[in-house]
Motif scaffolding. Sequence first.
Motif, PDB file in Angstrom:
ATOM      1  N   THR A  75       0.849  -0.979  -0.058  1.00 39.92           N
ATOM      2  CA  THR A  75      -0.293   0.020  -0.117  1.00 39.92           C
ATOM      3  C   THR A  75       0.723   1.093   0.313  1.00 39.92           C
ATOM      4  O   THR A  75       0.180   2.114  -0.312  1.00 39.92           O
ATOM      5  CB  THR A  75      -1.156   0.095   1.406  1.00 39.92           C
ATOM      6  OG1 THR A  75      -1.640  -1.309   1.173  1.00 39.92           O
ATOM      7  CG2 THR A  75      -1.819   1.222   1.656  1.00 39.92           C
ATOM      8  N   ALA A  76       2.108   1.672   0.571  1.00 39.42           N
ATOM      9  CA  ALA A  76       2.795   2.379   0.892  1.00 39.42           C
ATOM     10  C   ALA A  76       3.634   2.446  -0.493  1.00 39.42           C
ATOM     11  O   ALA A  76       3.572   3.694  -1.320  1.00 39.42           O
ATOM     12  CB  ALA A  76       3.673   1.999   1.507  1.00 39.42           C
ATOM     13  N   CYS A  77       4.015   1.941  -1.356  1.00 37.64           N
ATOM     14  CA  CYS A  77       4.357   1.896  -2.773  1.00 37.64           C
ATOM     15  C   CYS A  77       3.119   2.371  -3.501  1.00 37.64           C
ATOM     16  O   CYS A  77       3.491   3.142  -4.446  1.00 37.64           O
ATOM     17  CB  CYS A  77       4.852   0.241  -2.937  1.00 37.64           C
ATOM     18  SG  CYS A  77       6.634   0.118  -2.035  1.00 37.64           S
ATOM     19  N   LEU A  78       2.653   1.795  -3.113  1.00 40.34           N
ATOM     20  CA  LEU A  78       1.090   1.818  -4.494  1.00 40.34           C
ATOM     21  C   LEU A  78       0.837   3.126  -4.063  1.00 40.34           C
ATOM     22  O   LEU A  78       0.711   4.535  -5.475  1.00 40.34           O
ATOM     23  CB  LEU A  78      -0.256   1.038  -4.607  1.00 40.34           C
ATOM     24  CG  LEU A  78      -0.913   1.714  -5.318  1.00 40.34           C
ATOM     25  CD1 LEU A  78      -1.108   1.536  -6.432  1.00 40.34           C
ATOM     26  CD2 LEU A  78      -2.602   0.651  -4.762  1.00 40.34           C
ATOM     27  N   ALA A  79       1.054   4.348  -2.824  1.00 35.94           N
ATOM     28  CA  ALA A  79       0.546   5.134  -2.472  1.00 35.94           C
ATOM     29  C   ALA A  79       1.639   5.949  -3.228  1.00 35.94           C
ATOM     30  O   ALA A  79       1.224   7.136  -3.691  1.00 35.94           O
ATOM     31  CB  ALA A  79       0.759   5.718  -1.588  1.00 35.94           C
ATOM     32  N   TRP A  80       2.922   6.279  -3.078  1.00 34.77           N
ATOM     33  CA  TRP A  80       4.130   6.780  -3.757  1.00 34.77           C
ATOM     34  C   TRP A  80       3.634   6.787  -5.239  1.00 34.77           C
ATOM     35  O   TRP A  80       4.473   7.659  -5.093  1.00 34.77           O
ATOM     36  CB  TRP A  80       5.833   5.873  -3.629  1.00 34.77           C
ATOM     37  CG  TRP A  80       6.003   6.892  -4.385  1.00 34.77           C
ATOM     38  CD1 TRP A  80       7.313   7.740  -3.354  1.00 34.77           C
ATOM     39  CD2 TRP A  80       7.149   6.156  -5.168  1.00 34.77           C
ATOM     40  NE1 TRP A  80       8.348   8.283  -4.510  1.00 34.77           N
ATOM     41  CE2 TRP A  80       7.980   7.686  -5.412  1.00 34.77           C
ATOM     42  CE3 TRP A  80       7.213   5.220  -6.357  1.00 34.77           C
ATOM     43  CZ2 TRP A  80       8.758   7.724  -6.440  1.00 34.77           C
ATOM     44  CZ3 TRP A  80       8.331   5.473  -7.869  1.00 34.77           C
ATOM     45  CH2 TRP A  80       8.449   6.387  -7.622  1.00 34.77           C
ATOM     46  N   LEU A  81       3.134   5.654  -5.805  1.00 39.60           N
ATOM     47  CA  LEU A  81       3.216   5.523  -7.387  1.00 39.60           C
ATOM     48  C   LEU A  81       1.925   6.739  -7.886  1.00 39.60           C
ATOM     49  O   LEU A  81       2.224   7.624  -8.389  1.00 39.60           O
ATOM     50  CB  LEU A  81       3.067   4.605  -7.818  1.00 39.60           C
ATOM     51  CG  LEU A  81       4.141   3.302  -8.171  1.00 39.60           C
ATOM     52  CD1 LEU A  81       3.655   1.945  -8.628  1.00 39.60           C
ATOM     53  CD2 LEU A  81       5.244   4.585  -9.294  1.00 39.60           C
ATOM     54  N   VAL A  82       0.721   6.096  -6.827  1.00 39.66           N
ATOM     55  CA  VAL A  82       0.336   7.235  -6.820  1.00 39.66           C
ATOM     56  C   VAL A  82       0.550   9.299  -6.926  1.00 39.66           C
ATOM     57  O   VAL A  82       0.035   9.959  -7.565  1.00 39.66           O
ATOM     58  CB  VAL A  82      -1.267   6.698  -5.792  1.00 39.66           C
ATOM     59  CG1 VAL A  82      -2.426   7.863  -6.399  1.00 39.66           C
ATOM     60  CG2 VAL A  82      -1.674   5.570  -6.820  1.00 39.66           C
ATOM     61  N   HIS A  83       0.823   9.075  -5.742  1.00 38.99           N
ATOM     62  CA  HIS A  83       0.755  10.605  -5.459  1.00 38.99           C
ATOM     63  C   HIS A  83       2.198  11.006  -5.491  1.00 38.99           C
ATOM     64  O   HIS A  83       2.975  12.208  -5.516  1.00 38.99           O
ATOM     65  CB  HIS A  83       0.309  10.864  -4.049  1.00 38.99           C
ATOM     66  CG  HIS A  83      -0.791   9.720  -3.136  1.00 38.99           C
ATOM     67  ND1 HIS A  83      -1.479  11.015  -3.444  1.00 38.99           N
ATOM     68  CD2 HIS A  83      -0.781   9.022  -2.541  1.00 38.99           C
ATOM     69  CE1 HIS A  83      -2.741  10.585  -2.879  1.00 38.99           C
ATOM     70  NE2 HIS A  83      -1.903   9.425  -2.147  1.00 38.99           N
ATOM     71  N   ARG A  84       3.587  10.365  -6.808  1.00 36.99           N
ATOM     72  CA  ARG A  84       4.210  10.810  -6.748  1.00 36.99           C
ATOM     73  C   ARG A  84       4.863  12.384  -7.510  1.00 36.99           C
ATOM     74  O   ARG A  84       5.453  13.027  -7.410  1.00 36.99           O
ATOM     75  CB  ARG A  84       5.587   9.916  -7.147  1.00 36.99           C
ATOM     76  CG  ARG A  84       4.805   9.634  -8.723  1.00 36.99           C
ATOM     77  CD  ARG A  84       6.019   8.482  -9.426  1.00 36.99           C
ATOM     78  NE  ARG A  84       5.315   7.976 -11.051  1.00 36.99           N
ATOM     79  CZ  ARG A  84       4.465   7.382 -11.025  1.00 36.99           C
ATOM     80  NH1 ARG A  84       3.523   7.187 -10.672  1.00 36.99           N
ATOM     81  NH2 ARG A  84       4.502   7.674 -12.716  1.00 36.99           N
ATOM     82  N   ASN A  85       3.997  12.665  -7.991  1.00 36.47           N
ATOM     83  CA  ASN A  85       4.051  13.773  -9.254  1.00 36.47           C
ATOM     84  C   ASN A  85       2.964  14.765  -8.115  1.00 36.47           C
ATOM     85  O   ASN A  85       3.005  16.170  -9.091  1.00 36.47           O
ATOM     86  CB  ASN A  85       3.589  13.365 -10.512  1.00 36.47           C
ATOM     87  CG  ASN A  85       4.253  11.969 -11.667  1.00 36.47           C
ATOM     88  OD1 ASN A  85       5.348  12.521 -11.458  1.00 36.47           O
ATOM     89  ND2 ASN A  85       2.964  11.244 -12.352  1.00 36.47           N
ATOM     90  N   ARG A  86       3.060  15.007  -7.454  1.00 32.45           N
ATOM     91  CA  ARG A  86       2.211  15.867  -6.643  1.00 32.45           C
ATOM     92  C   ARG A  86       3.298  17.398  -6.678  1.00 32.45           C
ATOM     93  O   ARG A  86       4.764  17.151  -6.038  1.00 32.45           O
ATOM     94  CB  ARG A  86       1.314  15.770  -5.449  1.00 32.45           C
ATOM     95  CG  ARG A  86       0.051  14.663  -5.641  1.00 32.45           C
ATOM     96  CD  ARG A  86      -0.802  14.983  -4.435  1.00 32.45           C
ATOM     97  NE  ARG A  86      -1.170  14.026  -4.841  1.00 32.45           N
ATOM     98  CZ  ARG A  86      -2.264  13.426  -5.268  1.00 32.45           C
ATOM     99  NH1 ARG A  86      -2.658  15.183  -6.110  1.00 32.45           N
ATOM    100  NH2 ARG A  86      -3.449  13.172  -5.901  1.00 32.45           N
ATOM    101  N   ASP A  87       2.523  18.747  -7.163  1.00 32.28           N
ATOM    102  CA  ASP A  87       3.891  19.689  -6.887  1.00 32.28           C
ATOM    103  C   ASP A  87       4.610  19.852  -5.386  1.00 32.28           C
ATOM    104  O   ASP A  87       5.813  20.159  -5.409  1.00 32.28           O
ATOM    105  CB  ASP A  87       3.666  20.667  -7.112  1.00 32.28           C
ATOM    106  CG  ASP A  87       3.085  20.227  -9.048  1.00 32.28           C
ATOM    107  OD1 ASP A  87       3.448  19.641  -9.626  1.00 32.28           O
ATOM    108  OD2 ASP A  87       2.325  21.507  -9.241  1.00 32.28           O
ATOM    109  N   SER A  88       3.284  19.656  -4.681  1.00 33.75           N
ATOM    110  CA  SER A  88       4.653  20.177  -2.946  1.00 33.75           C
ATOM    111  C   SER A  88       4.695  18.547  -2.186  1.00 33.75           C
ATOM    112  O   SER A  88       3.648  18.404  -2.682  1.00 33.75           O
ATOM    113  CB  SER A  88       2.213  20.976  -2.212  1.00 33.75           C
ATOM    114  OG  SER A  88       3.441  21.046  -1.201  1.00 33.75           O
ATOM    115  N   ARG A  89       5.915  19.303  -2.171  1.00 33.01           N
ATOM    116  CA  ARG A  89       6.597  17.839  -1.737  1.00 33.01           C
ATOM    117  C   ARG A  89       6.020  17.759   0.244  1.00 33.01           C
ATOM    118  O   ARG A  89       5.570  16.774   0.392  1.00 33.01           O
ATOM    119  CB  ARG A  89       7.663  18.012  -0.760  1.00 33.01           C
ATOM    120  CG  ARG A  89       8.891  18.579  -2.132  1.00 33.01           C
ATOM    121  CD  ARG A  89      10.252  17.809  -1.736  1.00 33.01           C
ATOM    122  NE  ARG A  89      10.944  17.195  -2.799  1.00 33.01           N
ATOM    123  CZ  ARG A  89      12.570  17.348  -2.723  1.00 33.01           C
ATOM    124  NH1 ARG A  89      13.211  17.226  -1.661  1.00 33.01           N
ATOM    125  NH2 ARG A  89      13.632  16.892  -4.316  1.00 33.01           N
TER     126      ARG A  89
END
Length: 302
Positions: A75-89
């Motif tokens: 789930t953590a890896c999937l979350a990273w893939l889904v949210h990786r392109n969000r502008d704000s860190r």
Amino acid sequence: MDVVGRLLALLVVLLLGSGFRSSGILNGSRTQRLNAVAYYVALPALIFVSTFEQSIGALLSPALLVGLLVVLFATACLAWLVHRNRDSRARRSVAIVQSYHSNLGYLGLPLVAATFGPSVTAMASVVLGITTLTQLPMTILVLSTLNGTDVSIGRELRGLVTNPVLATLVVGLTVGSIGLAIPSPLTTGLEAVGSLALPVALLCVGASLEVDLPSVDVGATVTVVGLKIGWMPAFAWLVFSVLPVEPAAFTAAVVMLGTPTAVSTYVFASELGGDSEFASLNVFITTLSSVATLFVLITLVG
């Protein structure tokens, strides 16, 4: 109807906690004292009475351990893939951790204890211990790394060692493993104290729920909600259906991993450079939405 009644009561207590905060009945200091009662008294009592008659070998199996780690890291890896392109860190880091970090102590274990039998509650206590030891360091690592904030690893490790919930779990399993007899008046008293865990914890969670509507990022929040209370329990169901675990372990794992985002993620986000307003909103939305999804889960596994 019994499940419906329990979850409606859960929602009422949550809303009461929120209302008490808004009216000033539960101000900051009173909420802290109530949190202390839940964290240091009620939850440890519930964990001890659910585990002191069980041995470690009877509750902790390799299949349960592997299943929990697989669901959490996937789930953590999937979350990273889904949210990786969000502008704000700051927002990206919060979205990732809130997609997997479950409210196991203040909602999961008390709800399981109020809904299922002793065997499932004992398993849920072990799920709480294993998952907390994994998700807590991972959340701190993700937030501190993505936001470039300094964090004392030693202090965080000391916090885990002195965590009363985890310490009580170790004590309870040790007592059960060596077969130490506990006087019945003591266990009766602890059961009474442990029964307070759910209402007290729900009041604390309700008093911590806040939402800032102008800052709503609909797409990000919907994704967090979908991963946390949609994907995670569904994937847990699949994983534990394949693994050779007992029905009690299956039920405990699926329901515990189906709980909403933990309130503590808001605290960690505030301390480690995350978007605290976004974190607060997600805790609010996942908690309220989970009343419906937990009903479905409990009905299915029950």
